[in-house]
Design a protein around this motif. Structure first.
Motif, PDB file in Angstrom:
ATOM      1  N   SER A 436      27.734  28.737  10.465  1.00 38.38           N
ATOM      2  CA  SER A 436      27.477  27.398  10.989  1.00 38.38           C
ATOM      3  C   SER A 436      25.988  27.137  11.103  1.00 38.38           C
ATOM      4  O   SER A 436      25.182  28.073  11.233  1.00 38.38           O
ATOM      5  CB  SER A 436      28.136  27.225  12.370  1.00 38.38           C
ATOM      6  N   ASN A 437      25.633  25.866  11.036  1.00 37.03           N
ATOM      7  CA  ASN A 437      24.285  25.379  11.310  1.00 37.03           C
ATOM      8  C   ASN A 437      24.363  24.442  12.504  1.00 37.03           C
ATOM      9  O   ASN A 437      25.176  23.506  12.528  1.00 37.03           O
ATOM     10  CB  ASN A 437      23.717  24.635  10.096  1.00 37.03           C
ATOM     11  N   ILE A 438      23.506  24.678  13.493  1.00 34.32           N
ATOM     12  CA  ILE A 438      23.590  23.947  14.761  1.00 34.32           C
ATOM     13  C   ILE A 438      22.248  23.274  15.039  1.00 34.32           C
ATOM     14  O   ILE A 438      21.187  23.907  14.921  1.00 34.32           O
ATOM     15  CB  ILE A 438      23.961  24.898  15.917  1.00 34.32           C
ATOM     16  N   PHE A 439      22.313  22.014  15.422  1.00 33.49           N
ATOM     17  CA  PHE A 439      21.121  21.223  15.705  1.00 33.49           C
ATOM     18  C   PHE A 439      21.217  20.679  17.125  1.00 33.49           C
ATOM     19  O   PHE A 439      22.261  20.151  17.525  1.00 33.49           O
ATOM     20  CB  PHE A 439      20.986  20.061  14.711  1.00 33.49           C
ATOM     21  N   VAL A 440      20.126  20.794  17.892  1.00 35.23           N
ATOM     22  CA  VAL A 440      20.123  20.354  19.288  1.00 35.23           C
ATOM     23  C   VAL A 440      18.849  19.559  19.560  1.00 35.23           C
ATOM     24  O   VAL A 440      17.747  19.979  19.180  1.00 35.23           O
ATOM     25  CB  VAL A 440      20.190  21.551  20.262  1.00 35.23           C
ATOM     26  N   ALA A 441      19.011  18.421  20.225  1.00 30.69           N
ATOM     27  CA  ALA A 441      17.884  17.641  20.745  1.00 30.69           C
ATOM     28  C   ALA A 441      18.139  17.407  22.235  1.00 30.69           C
ATOM     29  O   ALA A 441      19.192  16.884  22.615  1.00 30.69           O
ATOM     30  CB  ALA A 441      17.735  16.321  20.017  1.00 30.69           C
TER      31      ALA A 441
END
Length: 548
Positions: A436-441
């Motif tokens: 998985s690739n996870i992006f957080v802001a």
């Protein structure tokens, strides 16, 4: 019977010890806490939340500690007669869960009752409490710690390990000694050099009550005594710190290793460097057959005498923690590296307020196992294992970068990217490898002196398991007492389900009350490589915490 008599004697003697302190006109301080988490459950077939027999479920705890100059005492009461989902099997019950009395002077400390202890990194002994994981593996017995001379600490203990509302029959005993050389050398202290060595020993004496057969005509012959040894050395010079540790365990057939008679081993090396604006951590660990329980036939998170750290980052963001890693007791190669750097203010990358960047990488791999050709590991060493050789299969890998940046005086932004490989078959029993690739802001805006608004946007992209996930959160803090939170975790892949929550939190001095409503996804709750499965739930929640 011996454990019951010990506990009864302790209950009778504790008031006498406290009375002696009062008679001696020494100052007595009383501290403690109350915690109660309540769920008013609702059935929800879409997420798998089952109908409950009770209208309310609760995990509640109350503890009190009486402290004085030379004598301390305390007790904890737990009420889990109608426990929260996931606690209903072994945890169900209520009563006195922990009681102790402690006498201490400058050089000597003696504890009787329930106590927690850790030798070194915990490779052969670590007892602790972690309520969210359902872990409380305290020992009931006696513990002595002495500092006979400057720079020397000696510990000795013996007791029976708690297993939910009972105690296992095995007697766990151990000793530890640690020498701090810098305490004997003013030159080392003046030069910022600190050095120590330590050695530990733990014995588990366990008799098998019921014979265990491995075929129709043969039964296991288990060792009554299992011994474990630990050696460690630590050196710190200025900004550099080094730690090396090795532990070994004698033959200990158990459910964890399929009742083989192979010895257990673990070796760890850790190095760190830190100065203002920069930090570096490098770690490596190899463990093999180091599951060490106070009852060999038990499974799950309970009854572990020791602890194997995971060497993976404990993530707090919801989607980053969706697939958490659990340390494999059978063995693993584990590596972790972390670099932190702070770009100074008024530089190209630092900007007006500076920029903090943290890069973390962890990788966990199988150890080499050369299984014996007869195909039956029972009552044998099971396999051979070359120390430096990897086995087949990655268990877990995580590469993540986090950037903390203050945009202006009122707005701060945290960005994270994470690339993860999670072997669901190894950790959970089935499912294969999940990539998985996870992006957080994560942004926080200070509206005024009393109002702060924080928001999160997260996205997990994967072609495996249940597919992609999205998460959003808004949190409004109203100083000094209130906080309002709404969130939604949405599976935009296979299930098309929303896991929404709304919470109101109030802090008033030592009191904290939180009320909410929503859904909780079934999954694993993990900390430090220890995990517990939590079933799906839905309903109103109420939590209360009080410290005094």
């Amino acid at each position: 019977m011996a454990k019951l008599s010990f506990l009864t004697a302790l209950l009778l003697s504790t008031p006498l010890l406290l009375h002696a302190q009062v008679e001696g006109e020494q100052k007595v301080t009383v501290t403690g806490s109350v915690q109660s988490d309540v769920l008013f459950p609702q059935e929800d077939t879409k997420i798998g939340a089952q109908e409950q027999d009770e209208w309310a479920l609760t995990n509640s705890y109350a503890d009190v500690h009486v402290l004085s100059k030379n004598v301390d005492a305390g007790a904890r009461v737990e009420f889990l007669r109608f426990p929260l989902p996931g606690f209903e099997n072994d945890f169900k019950g209520w009563g006195l869960a922990n009681i102790y009395a402690k006498m201490h002077t400058e050089k000597l400390e003696v504890t009787v009752g329930n106590f927690y202890e850790q030798f070194g990194s915990g490779f052969i002994l670590r007892t602790y409490e972690e309520r969210s994981l359902g872990v409380d593996n305290s020992l009931l017995g006696a513990r002595v710690m002495a500092k006979p001379v400057k720079g020397v600490t000696v510990k000795a203990l013996s007791g029976w390990q708690r297993h939910y509302w009972s105690y296992n029959n095995a007697l766990v005993s151990g000793a530890d000694v640690e020498l701090n050389f810098d305490q004997w050398s003013k030159t080392m202290q003046d030069n910022g050099t600190y050095a120590s060595i330590g050695a530990s020993f733990v014995n588990k004496h366990e008799k098998e009550d019921v014979p265990i057969l491995y075929d129709a005509t043969h039964q296991y012959k288990f060792p009554e005594n299992v011994n474990a040894f630990d050696l460690r050395a630590r050196l710190q010079k200025g900004n550099v710190s080094l730690l090396a540790e090795y532990a070994q365990k004698t033959q200990d057939p158990s459910s964890d290793n399929h009742f083989i008679y192979r010895k257990g081993y673990v070796a760890m090396l850790s190095a760190s460097y830190s100065k203002r604006g920069m930090s570096l951590l490098l770690q490596a660990k190899r463990s093999d057959n180091m599951a060490f329980r106070s009852k060999r036939t038990q499974i799950g998170t309970s009854s572990f005498i020791n602890h194997m750290p995971a060497f993976t980052l404990d993530h707090t963001y919801a989607l980053a923690a969706l697939y958490p890693y659990a340390t494999q007791p059978e063995g693993e190669w584990a590596y972790q590296a972390e670099l932190g750097y702070n770009f100074k203010r008024n530089t190209l990358l630092g900007g007006k307020y500076g920029t903090n960047v943290r890069l973390n990488f962890s990788h966990v791999h199988a150890v080499d196992r050369n299984y014996y050709p007869d195909g039956s590991p029972h009552a044998t060493d099971g396999y051979g294992s070359a120390f430096w050789k990897w086995g087949d299969g990655t268990y877990y890998q995580d590469l993540n970068i986090q950037v903390d940046k203050r945009i202006n005086r009122d707005f701060k932004l945290n960005l994270m990217y994470m690339n993860q490989f999670y072997n669901q078959t190894v950790v959970q029993g089935e499912g294969g490898m999940i990539h998985s690739n996870i992006f957080v802001a994560d942004g926080k805006y200070k509206i005024n002196k009393k109002l702060t608004l924080r928001g999160e946007l997260q996205y997990l992209a994967t072609d495996d398991d249940e597919g992609d996930w999205a998460f959003a959160l808004l949190e409004l803090s109203v100083l000094p007492h209130l906080m309002f939170t709404v969130s939604d975790m949405y599976n935009c892949g296979e299930t098309d389900l929303h896991y929404y929550q709304g919470l109101v939190t109030c802090n008033m001095g030592s009191h904290r009350i939180q009320a909410g409503y929503g859904r909780t996804r079934a999954g694993f709750n993990c900390s430090g490589g220890v995990c517990r499965y939590v079933p799906a739930s839905k309903g109103f929640t109420l939590s209360y915490n009080y410290n005094f």
